[in-house]
Design an enzyme around this catalytic site. Structure first.
Site, short mmCIF file in Angstrom:
data_model
loop_
_atom_site.label_atom_id
_atom_site.label_comp_id
_atom_site.label_asym_id
_atom_site.label_seq_id
_atom_site.Cartn_x
_atom_site.Cartn_y
_atom_site.Cartn_z
N THR A 5 0.87 -1.17 0.00
CA THR A 5 0.00 0.00 0.00
C THR A 5 0.90 1.22 0.00
OG1 THR A 5 -1.71 -1.18 1.22
CG2 THR A 5 -1.82 1.21 1.25
N LYS A 24 -7.27 1.30 -2.72
CA LYS A 24 -6.88 0.64 -1.46
C LYS A 24 -6.94 1.64 -0.31
CE LYS A 24 -5.37 -2.24 1.55
NZ LYS A 24 -3.99 -2.70 1.74
#
Lengths: 292, 292, 292, 292
Positions: B93, B169
């Site tokens: 991420t 995300k």
């Protein structure tokens, strides 16, 4: 059974219709007189007054807020003069403080009292799929359970003190409004980065966040469809206000609740109070300069 | 197929193990040397360097954050010297800004690049049930799809620009953290009114909020069980910080995100950064004077 | 002139004493009987009832909140039976909605009504240095101006509608509480970086932020001295709550006000409601893990 | 004395002009070449490079942010090659983390380093009335004090560690931005109740909140005059971002800072980044549906 029903808005009408389908003798009453006709066509008796509706064995009420309950049942003297019903089932989302006063007033009048706020929009009510949060004497809840079964898919017992059902309802609606605010913010974020919010909603509602809230409100936000309102922003603001007050009463800071409250007031300020709670998506978009 | 895997923390190890089970020749590498042994026992080759792992046809990386990716792959020269893998799949991420820089750097080195951040805790990864957000050239994603199928239950195509998968995300983790904050606040609210938070969680996870988030984190909050951490507060803070930065970059205010950030910093300030994100429940309780 | 004074808390007593010094025939009354003795020693007449105090030409009241004003003057019938005073000067910080109701009720009873909330702590009141926000008929304000001059340094005319003085008072107290919250946050920030908050306060109160607020509350925060309370946190919370309600009524989101409200509830939850508003500094320190 | 000055924006030019008036041999340099002409006309020497300006005994720099300081002085090699000035006085508002790095880099090059961020808008700088926050070796500050006296009304010693002056500056600007946000909210509140914000500003700036901030920004908000900008919203956002980062670094939640950040991003999203910080009043008005 002779059943009374007071308060025939979109939720009340749908619930009353299901009680009627259950074969009960239903006496309905509404503050504005036009509402009950459809129910009358279906076989309901139209009570001449709240007092007459209150003469049934079990009377349900689904009124807008603390003030409406106080006006119709307390200030009017209906509760005190009556004493007739074996149980009053109050489905309104009222403040915990008022719930305690109501419990006390019913005790004084020897009327059984159950707080039974529900979860579900009008279409859920029509489908008899409500979740019912019921608090009051266990024996009374047991007695009216067959009626609850006609209108809901599940009854959640919340203890003997009616106020507890109201606190739970407020906590849940706080979470609901917070979820919709987070949907609005996340949609604005992805939109600003060139991604269709619908893509975000499809992913989350099929992975981390299944269920009616994220898919339902998320879909409305992605489609920018804020009408017709199943749950009006102004009513959500009422519930968030009550949740914050319940927090202040018990000394619980609720910073996320404060954010939701501010966003809902923003919606009101822009004339969107009667739109669906999903209009929080429009508030987020406006903050980001995305709204036309 | 010869597959490389860089970054063997709790998530990376679980994913790598599933690639191995799929019968691939797996070359693994980790910055701290002790991690890979369990994988070696299961048949993985231990690469002598990130560079060696990068010689595979497809290389996955699951590193902690922007800085780790930059250190291991860019500053080290691994990406530039290599050019060998047909595709690099970055599961970390990272920030959208860095995602764009990475895409550009890979293009310059003629290495196919796919951003593929995942949703799911380590136990979900171990069960090969991850949801994979994949963005990059459609042909490359199609080529590695059989590998994705070994580690996830579903791959969500997010377009050709890798940064989009990262934005999605971040938006999802923002919503996740917001949901946990709302669980913490609601739990503190009902608790202050004498209601066990577990009752609240049981109701919502069986009605409005099914799925892993409300039931899972709600259960941890109700039980006041913040360890062991499946998703550490400090990592959630990292993701929220990236989401807020992505918002600022695109000029999107995220007031609910700000509240979550402040609560997570509060958790850090009390030494709870390595506890589970559910520790937001403890932060809410402390604000309300409920924490011992 | 024969002057009545109802409500003899720390503010009311100090103001009444200054009216007495001005040579007026002062009739004082308090809900709890012990308060007036010091004033009696100084020459004030102790009224047997609120009604008797209300028989003066001009009567001041300084009661705690909406509920106290309603109980003492409206529900008791004092206002309706009386009709005697040429003017009632209400110094309490009440809600704008109640201020409008009060104006209407006085009109119906033909009693001149002026809202005159004040700015200043009890020591400022004792020094006759209050700032008075006065709204009501200009002729009435002119008539009582000599009395205002005995208790304040300056009277600010706020228009004919009494509610306006109350809105201004709430806006000012909102800003005051916000300033104290910002002092608390800034103090926690510099403290965490090894700098004594006192250094920060010295700089700002001698540069950007002269005046009583930043120097005064800042000094208390730097010294961590929250008692005795000149302005109790619980009363500040009342004012912030009224400001937020006035905002909601007029559809004005006040996100900074929401933050202050949450911090004040946090103070209440930790048993600090009766400490000075400066205790917001302790709330900030606790959030940062600095409080012992 | 031979004095260098790097960075000639609106603040830098005003400060440099005052150094020149003091009779010093001033060598000025700016990244964009047009700026220095007015100073040249007044007798300043235009340096051919930052390096040449850095050859003076004392060199001041007033650059925009961390990135500008890094580009001009570090990445360029100017600091390392030089070693000539007896002291570098950095007036920029930089992050505490970067301030520490700068201190270390100067130590390594044996250049005395003083952080000296200032308080005051360009007109204050022109009037030589700045407040200077100076941190660094006491002997160095003493040596350059005559120069500080030419440009400011007061120098506040903040200790030996340069970063402390930067932390103090950020804490002060956080309070400044919070005060302006509270002005905006209070103005929207009174406006919605039919009261001119100018009336509110007149009262508070003559009572609780004297000084330049409340009167100055309050006046701009009341007049809805957001241009020309003395302190641009985009620069205020930079400072608030640095303050929040300094808070996160030391684990200090700053919820009021978060609100200000969100409001400033809202201003940016509406194209108002180059307007004055007072534009926070417009953000509050827009939230309340008051903006046309």
């Amino acid at each position: 059974m002779k059943v009374g029903f007071i308060g025939l808005g979109s939720m009340g009408s749908a619930i009353a219709a299901n009680l009627l389908k259950g074969g009960h003798e239903l006496w309905v009453w509404n503050r504005s007189p036009q509402a009950p006709q459809r129910l009358a066509d279906a076989g309901a008796h139209i009570a001449a007054s709240a007092e007459q509706a209150f003469e049934a064995e079990v009377v349900f009420s689904m009124l807008a807020d603390d003030a409406a309950v106080r006006a119709v049942l307390l200030d009017s003297g209906v509760l005190e003069r009556s004493g007739k019903p074996r149980a009053h089932i109050n489905m309104a989302t009222v403040s915990p403080a008022f719930a305690e006063e109501l419990a006390e007033r019913h005790r004084a009048c020897e009327v059984d009292y159950v707080a039974a706020p529900v979860m579900g929009r009008p279409d859920v009510a029509a489908a008899a799929k409500l979740n019912i949060l019921a608090a009051g004497p266990a024996s009374v809840i047991a007695r009216v359970q067959p009626l609850f079964d006609l209108i809901g898919q599940k009854t959640w017992p919340c203890g003997e003190q009616p106020a507890r059902a109201n606190v739970l309802k407020l906590a849940i609606n706080l979470m609901l409004a917070a979820a919709v605010e987070s949907l609005g913010e996340a949609a604005a974020l992805v939109d600003a980065h060139g991604i269709a919010p619908a893509a975000l909603i499809e992913i989350i509602s099929n992975s981390l966040f299944p269920g009616p809230v994220y898919g339902g409100y998320g879909g409305l936000i992605a489609a920018q469809r804020y009408e017709p309102a199943a749950f009006k922003a102004v009513l959500a603001l009422k519930d968030v206000r009550l949740a914050l007050a319940a927090g202040e009463q018990a000394r619980v800071p609720l910073p996320m609740g404060s954010v939701v409250r501010d966003s809902l007031i923003d919606a009101m300020a822009h004339g969107d109070g009667d739109k669906d709670l999903a209009v929080l998506g429009l508030v987020s978009a406006r903050r980001a300069g995305q709204a036309v």
